[in-house]
Design a protein around this motif. Structure first.
Motif, PDB file in Angstrom:
ATOM      1  N   MET A   1       0.844  -1.161   0.000  1.00 30.88           N
ATOM      2  CA  MET A   1       0.000   0.000   0.000  1.00 30.88           C
ATOM      3  C   MET A   1       0.897   1.234   0.000  1.00 30.88           C
ATOM      4  O   MET A   1       1.870   1.308   0.725  1.00 30.88           O
ATOM      5  CB  MET A   1      -0.889  -0.004   1.242  1.00 30.88           C
ATOM      6  N   THR A   2       0.540   2.178  -0.845  1.00 29.87           N
ATOM      7  CA  THR A   2       1.290   3.424  -0.953  1.00 29.87           C
ATOM      8  C   THR A   2       0.302   4.584  -0.985  1.00 29.87           C
ATOM      9  O   THR A   2      -0.751   4.485  -1.611  1.00 29.87           O
ATOM     10  CB  THR A   2       2.124   3.434  -2.255  1.00 29.87           C
ATOM     11  N   ILE A   3       0.653   5.659  -0.324  1.00 28.01           N
ATOM     12  CA  ILE A   3      -0.160   6.870  -0.379  1.00 28.01           C
ATOM     13  C   ILE A   3       0.720   7.983  -0.941  1.00 28.01           C
ATOM     14  O   ILE A   3       1.820   8.220  -0.449  1.00 28.01           O
ATOM     15  CB  ILE A   3      -0.704   7.254   1.005  1.00 28.01           C
ATOM     16  N   ILE A   4       0.235   8.619  -2.018  1.00 31.61           N
ATOM     17  CA  ILE A   4       0.960   9.726  -2.634  1.00 31.61           C
ATOM     18  C   ILE A   4       0.008  10.909  -2.766  1.00 31.61           C
ATOM     19  O   ILE A   4      -1.209  10.754  -2.621  1.00 31.61           O
ATOM     20  CB  ILE A   4       1.538   9.338  -4.013  1.00 31.61           C
ATOM     21  N   LYS A   5       0.544  12.070  -3.054  1.00 35.58           N
ATOM     22  CA  LYS A   5      -0.288  13.246  -3.299  1.00 35.58           C
ATOM     23  C   LYS A   5      -0.258  13.567  -4.784  1.00 35.58           C
ATOM     24  O   LYS A   5       0.792  13.502  -5.418  1.00 35.58           O
ATOM     25  CB  LYS A   5       0.206  14.428  -2.474  1.00 35.58           C
ATOM     26  N   ASP A   6      -1.433  13.903  -5.315  1.00 41.99           N
ATOM     27  CA  ASP A   6      -1.480  14.272  -6.728  1.00 41.99           C
ATOM     28  C   ASP A   6      -1.049  15.731  -6.888  1.00 41.99           C
ATOM     29  O   ASP A   6      -0.624  16.381  -5.930  1.00 41.99           O
ATOM     30  CB  ASP A   6      -2.858  13.990  -7.327  1.00 41.99           C
ATOM     31  N   SER A   7      -1.186  16.265  -8.088  1.00 39.78           N
ATOM     32  CA  SER A   7      -0.682  17.603  -8.386  1.00 39.78           C
ATOM     33  C   SER A   7      -1.394  18.720  -7.627  1.00 39.78           C
ATOM     34  O   SER A   7      -0.872  19.820  -7.528  1.00 39.78           O
ATOM     35  CB  SER A   7      -0.761  17.867  -9.891  1.00 39.78           C
ATOM     36  N   HIS A  14      -2.733   3.677  -3.262  1.00 41.22           N
ATOM     37  CA  HIS A  14      -2.485   2.595  -4.213  1.00 41.22           C
ATOM     38  C   HIS A  14      -2.358   1.313  -3.407  1.00 41.22           C
ATOM     39  O   HIS A  14      -1.481   1.217  -2.550  1.00 41.22           O
ATOM     40  CB  HIS A  14      -1.180   2.813  -4.974  1.00 41.22           C
ATOM     41  N   ILE A  15      -3.209   0.354  -3.661  1.00 38.68           N
ATOM     42  CA  ILE A  15      -3.125  -0.963  -3.023  1.00 38.68           C
ATOM     43  C   ILE A  15      -2.870  -1.960  -4.139  1.00 38.68           C
ATOM     44  O   ILE A  15      -3.549  -1.945  -5.163  1.00 38.68           O
ATOM     45  CB  ILE A  15      -4.422  -1.303  -2.277  1.00 38.68           C
ATOM     46  N   TYR A  16      -1.882  -2.819  -3.952  1.00 43.72           N
ATOM     47  CA  TYR A  16      -1.534  -3.775  -4.999  1.00 43.72           C
ATOM     48  C   TYR A  16      -1.233  -5.121  -4.365  1.00 43.72           C
ATOM     49  O   TYR A  16      -0.925  -5.219  -3.180  1.00 43.72           O
ATOM     50  CB  TYR A  16      -0.318  -3.288  -5.793  1.00 43.72           C
ATOM     51  N   GLY A  17      -1.346  -6.164  -5.184  1.00 45.26           N
ATOM     52  CA  GLY A  17      -1.034  -7.485  -4.678  1.00 45.26           C
ATOM     53  C   GLY A  17      -1.328  -8.570  -5.688  1.00 45.26           C
ATOM     54  O   GLY A  17      -1.679  -8.295  -6.840  1.00 45.26           O
ATOM     55  N   PHE A  98      -3.316  -7.392  -9.048  1.00 44.86           N
ATOM     56  CA  PHE A  98      -4.183  -6.217  -9.173  1.00 44.86           C
ATOM     57  C   PHE A  98      -3.497  -4.989  -8.579  1.00 44.86           C
ATOM     58  O   PHE A  98      -2.548  -5.082  -7.801  1.00 44.86           O
ATOM     59  CB  PHE A  98      -5.521  -6.437  -8.465  1.00 44.86           C
ATOM     60  N   ILE A  99      -4.011  -3.841  -8.980  1.00 43.49           N
ATOM     61  CA  ILE A  99      -3.733  -2.579  -8.325  1.00 43.49           C
ATOM     62  C   ILE A  99      -5.064  -1.833  -8.282  1.00 43.49           C
ATOM     63  O   ILE A  99      -5.857  -1.918  -9.215  1.00 43.49           O
ATOM     64  CB  ILE A  99      -2.636  -1.741  -9.043  1.00 43.49           C
ATOM     65  N   ALA A 100      -5.312  -1.190  -7.156  1.00 42.08           N
ATOM     66  CA  ALA A 100      -6.506  -0.350  -7.012  1.00 42.08           C
ATOM     67  C   ALA A 100      -6.028   1.009  -6.510  1.00 42.08           C
ATOM     68  O   ALA A 100      -5.228   1.072  -5.579  1.00 42.08           O
ATOM     69  CB  ALA A 100      -7.483  -0.978  -6.039  1.00 42.08           C
ATOM     70  N   PHE A 101      -6.495   2.060  -7.137  1.00 40.39           N
ATOM     71  CA  PHE A 101      -6.067   3.386  -6.703  1.00 40.39           C
ATOM     72  C   PHE A 101      -7.243   4.358  -6.712  1.00 40.39           C
ATOM     73  O   PHE A 101      -8.176   4.200  -7.488  1.00 40.39           O
ATOM     74  CB  PHE A 101      -4.885   3.915  -7.533  1.00 40.39           C
ATOM     75  N   GLY A 102      -7.171   5.307  -5.786  1.00 43.33           N
ATOM     76  CA  GLY A 102      -8.237   6.300  -5.680  1.00 43.33           C
ATOM     77  C   GLY A 102      -7.992   7.187  -4.477  1.00 43.33           C
ATOM     78  O   GLY A 102      -7.035   7.014  -3.722  1.00 43.33           O
ATOM     79  N   GLU A 103      -8.901   8.143  -4.283  1.00 40.51           N
ATOM     80  CA  GLU A 103      -8.782   9.126  -3.214  1.00 40.51           C
ATOM     81  C   GLU A 103      -9.080   8.515  -1.849  1.00 40.51           C
ATOM     82  O   GLU A 103      -9.922   7.642  -1.734  1.00 40.51           O
ATOM     83  CB  GLU A 103      -9.749  10.278  -3.451  1.00 40.51           C
ATOM     84  N   ILE A 104      -8.362   9.018  -0.843  1.00 38.72           N
ATOM     85  CA  ILE A 104      -8.662   8.633   0.541  1.00 38.72           C
ATOM     86  C   ILE A 104      -8.968   9.876   1.357  1.00 38.72           C
ATOM     87  O   ILE A 104      -8.737  10.984   0.934  1.00 38.72           O
ATOM     88  CB  ILE A 104      -7.527   7.839   1.209  1.00 38.72           C
TER      89      ILE A 104
END
Length: 104
Positions: A1-7, A14-17, A98-104
């Motif tokens: 799991m990764t959390i980044i900031k957009d522009s 981002h959750i992947y596995g 898979f990877i799932a990404f979106g706002e938190i």
């Protein structure tokens, strides 16, 4: 799991596995998985998104066993998604990444 900031500074998760054909986690973090029916898998996020994320799945395994397999996402919610793996004529157990990404 990764959390980044957009522009514009919004946090994007981002959750992947990867999931084994029996529904157990092969690798990844930030989610739980289980096989709920033949070829049908429930991926539950430990930290839900604020709205529906964008999951992307890919069949995983040796090509001689998986060349005719496909994966479809049949339900998406902020706290989970459901994926179905299938052969040409029916749902069938198969590993996938898979990877799932979106706002938190």
């Amino acid at each position: 799991m990764t959390i980044i900031k957009d522009s514009v500074g919004k946090e994007i998760q981002h959750i992947y596995g990867a999931v084994h054909p029996d529904g157990k986690i092969m690798f990844g973090e930030g989610f739980r998985s289980r096989r709920i029916w033949q070829g049908t898998y429930l991926i539950e996020f430990e930290r839900p998104f604020t709205k529906e994320p964008a999951p992307v799945c890919t069949i995983q395994g040796p090509e001689w066993k998986t060349f005719n397999m496909s994966v479809a996402i049949v339900e998406v919610m902020p706290y989970h998604f459901v994926a179905v793996t299938s052969s040409p004529d029916r749902p069938d157990d198969c590993g996938f990444t898979f990877i799932a990404f979106g706002e938190i």
